[in-house]
Write a protein that holds these residues in place. Sequence first.
Motif, PDB file in Angstrom:
ATOM      1  N   LEU A   1      59.593 -33.563 -64.213  1.00  0.00           N
ATOM      2  CA  LEU A   1      59.894 -35.004 -63.958  1.00  0.00           C
ATOM      3  C   LEU A   1      58.765 -35.490 -63.457  1.00  0.00           C
ATOM      4  O   LEU A   1      58.174 -36.617 -63.721  1.00  0.00           O
ATOM      5  CB  LEU A   1      61.272 -35.466 -63.504  1.00  0.00           C
ATOM      6  CG  LEU A   1      62.327 -35.219 -64.121  1.00  0.00           C
ATOM      7  CD1 LEU A   1      63.755 -35.625 -63.163  1.00  0.00           C
ATOM      8  CD2 LEU A   1      62.540 -35.938 -65.591  1.00  0.00           C
ATOM      9  N   LYS A   2      58.324 -34.848 -62.175  1.00  0.00           N
ATOM     10  CA  LYS A   2      57.065 -35.200 -61.411  1.00  0.00           C
ATOM     11  C   LYS A   2      55.827 -35.256 -62.101  1.00  0.00           C
ATOM     12  O   LYS A   2      55.235 -35.995 -61.989  1.00  0.00           O
ATOM     13  CB  LYS A   2      57.224 -34.305 -60.093  1.00  0.00           C
ATOM     14  CG  LYS A   2      58.166 -34.777 -59.104  1.00  0.00           C
ATOM     15  CD  LYS A   2      58.230 -34.147 -57.803  1.00  0.00           C
ATOM     16  CE  LYS A   2      59.512 -34.220 -56.988  1.00  0.00           C
ATOM     17  NZ  LYS A   2      59.730 -33.421 -55.896  1.00  0.00           N
TER      18      LYS A   2
ATOM     19  N   GLY B   1      55.522 -35.213 -65.313  1.00  0.00           N
ATOM     20  CA  GLY B   1      55.544 -36.461 -66.620  1.00  0.00           C
ATOM     21  C   GLY B   1      55.191 -37.807 -65.756  1.00  0.00           C
ATOM     22  O   GLY B   1      54.330 -38.553 -66.302  1.00  0.00           O
ATOM     23  N   PHE B   2      55.872 -37.908 -64.543  1.00  0.00           N
ATOM     24  CA  PHE B   2      55.596 -39.127 -63.978  1.00  0.00           C
ATOM     25  C   PHE B   2      54.099 -39.216 -63.523  1.00  0.00           C
ATOM     26  O   PHE B   2      53.488 -40.553 -63.690  1.00  0.00           O
ATOM     27  CB  PHE B   2      56.627 -39.153 -62.501  1.00  0.00           C
ATOM     28  CG  PHE B   2      56.309 -40.525 -61.773  1.00  0.00           C
ATOM     29  CD1 PHE B   2      57.061 -41.769 -62.209  1.00  0.00           C
ATOM     30  CD2 PHE B   2      55.352 -40.452 -60.724  1.00  0.00           C
ATOM     31  CE1 PHE B   2      56.775 -42.791 -61.322  1.00  0.00           C
ATOM     32  CE2 PHE B   2      55.329 -41.593 -59.794  1.00  0.00           C
ATOM     33  CZ  PHE B   2      56.045 -42.664 -60.297  1.00  0.00           C
ATOM     34  N   THR B   3      53.459 -38.289 -63.135  1.00  0.00           N
ATOM     35  CA  THR B   3      52.233 -38.304 -62.592  1.00  0.00           C
ATOM     36  C   THR B   3      51.214 -38.753 -63.786  1.00  0.00           C
ATOM     37  O   THR B   3      50.161 -39.410 -63.759  1.00  0.00           O
ATOM     38  CB  THR B   3      51.630 -36.907 -62.138  1.00  0.00           C
ATOM     39  OG1 THR B   3      52.486 -36.589 -61.076  1.00  0.00           O
ATOM     40  CG2 THR B   3      50.181 -37.009 -61.659  1.00  0.00           C
ATOM     41  N   GLU B   4      51.460 -38.191 -64.975  1.00  0.00           N
ATOM     42  CA  GLU B   4      50.504 -38.225 -66.208  1.00  0.00           C
ATOM     43  C   GLU B   4      50.843 -39.695 -66.865  1.00  0.00           C
ATOM     44  O   GLU B   4      49.724 -40.271 -67.404  1.00  0.00           O
ATOM     45  CB  GLU B   4      50.857 -37.102 -67.238  1.00  0.00           C
ATOM     46  CG  GLU B   4      50.278 -36.011 -66.793  1.00  0.00           C
ATOM     47  CD  GLU B   4      50.879 -34.735 -67.555  1.00  0.00           C
ATOM     48  OE1 GLU B   4      51.556 -34.891 -68.847  1.00  0.00           O
ATOM     49  OE2 GLU B   4      50.937 -33.623 -67.013  1.00  0.00           O
ATOM     50  N   ILE B   5      51.873 -40.295 -66.489  1.00  0.00           N
ATOM     51  CA  ILE B   5      52.122 -41.523 -67.332  1.00  0.00           C
ATOM     52  C   ILE B   5      51.266 -42.765 -66.741  1.00  0.00           C
ATOM     53  O   ILE B   5      50.937 -42.872 -65.304  1.00  0.00           O
ATOM     54  CB  ILE B   5      53.579 -42.050 -67.235  1.00  0.00           C
ATOM     55  CG1 ILE B   5      54.329 -41.164 -68.045  1.00  0.00           C
ATOM     56  CG2 ILE B   5      53.489 -43.687 -67.457  1.00  0.00           C
ATOM     57  CD1 ILE B   5      55.663 -41.715 -68.073  1.00  0.00           C
ATOM     58  N   GLU B   6      50.566 -43.483 -67.676  1.00  0.00           N
ATOM     59  CA  GLU B   6      49.598 -44.591 -67.222  1.00  0.00           C
ATOM     60  C   GLU B   6      50.332 -45.886 -66.938  1.00  0.00           C
ATOM     61  O   GLU B   6      51.065 -46.093 -68.094  1.00  0.00           O
ATOM     62  CB  GLU B   6      48.513 -44.582 -68.007  1.00  0.00           C
ATOM     63  CG  GLU B   6      47.523 -43.481 -67.907  1.00  0.00           C
ATOM     64  CD  GLU B   6      46.238 -43.246 -68.763  1.00  0.00           C
ATOM     65  OE1 GLU B   6      45.920 -44.520 -69.367  1.00  0.00           O
ATOM     66  OE2 GLU B   6      45.653 -42.275 -68.966  1.00  0.00           O
ATOM     67  N   ILE B   7      50.049 -46.784 -65.978  1.00  0.00           N
ATOM     68  CA  ILE B   7      50.724 -47.913 -66.096  1.00  0.00           C
ATOM     69  C   ILE B   7      50.072 -48.978 -66.726  1.00  0.00           C
ATOM     70  O   ILE B   7      48.701 -49.023 -66.846  1.00  0.00           O
ATOM     71  CB  ILE B   7      51.195 -48.257 -64.593  1.00  0.00           C
ATOM     72  CG1 ILE B   7      52.009 -49.472 -64.493  1.00  0.00           C
ATOM     73  CG2 ILE B   7      49.745 -48.428 -63.861  1.00  0.00           C
ATOM     74  CD1 ILE B   7      52.418 -49.808 -63.045  1.00  0.00           C
TER      75      ILE B   7
END
Lengths: 238, 238
Positions: free
Chosen positions: B229-230, B232-238
Amino acid sequence: MTYCVGLLLKAGMVLLSDTRTNAGVDNISTYRKMFTFEDPGERIVAIMTAGSLSVTQTAIARLEDEIASGTGPSLMSADTMLGVAQHVGAVLGEVSSQVADRMGSRAQNARASMILGGQRRDGAMRLFLIYPEGNFIEATEDTPYLQIGEHKYGKPILDRVVTPDTNLVDAQKAALLSMDSTLRSNLSVGMPLDLMVIEEGTQRSGLRRRIEPDDPAFHRMSVAWSKALKDGFTEIEI
Amino acid sequence: MTYCVGLLLKAGMVLLSDTRTNAGVDNISTYRKMFTFEDPGERIVAIMTAGSLSVTQTAIARLEDEIASGTGPSLMSADTMLGVAQHVGAVLGEVSSQVADRMGSRAQNARASMILGGQRRDGAMRLFLIYPEGNFIEATEDTPYLQIGEHKYGKPILDRVVTPDTNLVDAQKAALLSMDSTLRSNLSVGMPLDLMVIEEGTQRSGLRRRIEPDDPAFHRMSVAWSKALKDGFTEIEI
């Protein structure tokens, strides 16, 4: 229903709310649930609301009238952020009990709560959750976020990634993914969304964004998160 | 509080329950919430319970007594799985209302619900959620899982990965990760866990596992999921 979340970080504050209001599933409307009061550089106060629309609209209208009249106390004149929270809590509690009196046996429907965040010049940034009766709790280093409304679906992601040191970009991401989980699981929470970022020490609203249902960036993020979860799931060994 | 989840798949059924029971946060105990009734090869019925312990224990004891006595109807003698659900629902509804009568104004505490799953020879595998009053709903292809107790924290992962075609290993993984999210967010759901797998067409309990708080495999899975989860969270771009 509603979902609103506020994150209090060293770098500033991130606030996110949905806009869906429903009186039964067959009567759904869009209402803004985020309200901003600011004297840029001097003071900013943001309020998000959940619960009975008749209570929250009346309370917000009263808070606005107090500021417009310029006489008597208001959330813009209170000496400290604690004073602001006490003032807003008193107004919310009073409106709730007036509406409840009129509703008799259905008084339990006259409930509303608020998240209130802000900063005045020379003061610390503070974030409060105000209960229907007007009492409140405050976000701390240990629990740097507050939620109102449908809070459960979106809590796990916040618990895993948000600390006071989280930067403002990651905090927006965490708030949006927390909202994404909630939107998927509870139909009575709905787009568009209102997002606001307040940088520490600025006493003004920074980024403000209304995210519409067809927002490509939010959609991309939602799809990427879904993929990350599924990939993570696939890779884990039992 | 409690969290129990049952998954109905083409390949079989996965059932998972916690064991924490509390009468207030200062009175916490461990009680099994998963009960199995089987005549291997002929019939298997599994029940998981949530709610008032005095109601669920009495209801389970009555169901066991009926089977032991060998006279009159019981969940082992009902002709179909639907008949089993109707029988168990009737017993639960009756016990609930007897306990509620005794509790007077505190009658709302005499509530309990059940997940009931099973298969008889030559019949389909079926999974039901039985409400306190004894009425019930059934898992279907569209909604292949049922939950009782604290269901919200663990729902998002199920919604994303479980379909009727999910295999039994992935289904165990999904149930355990769903439980992991719930354990993290609600203290009144607690280890140890009871896991059971029933393969389609066998009419007997397959894998049965009690997962203790220090279970290394569960711990590893929990850590790996947190990391996924962490990351995945880091890789997502806003």
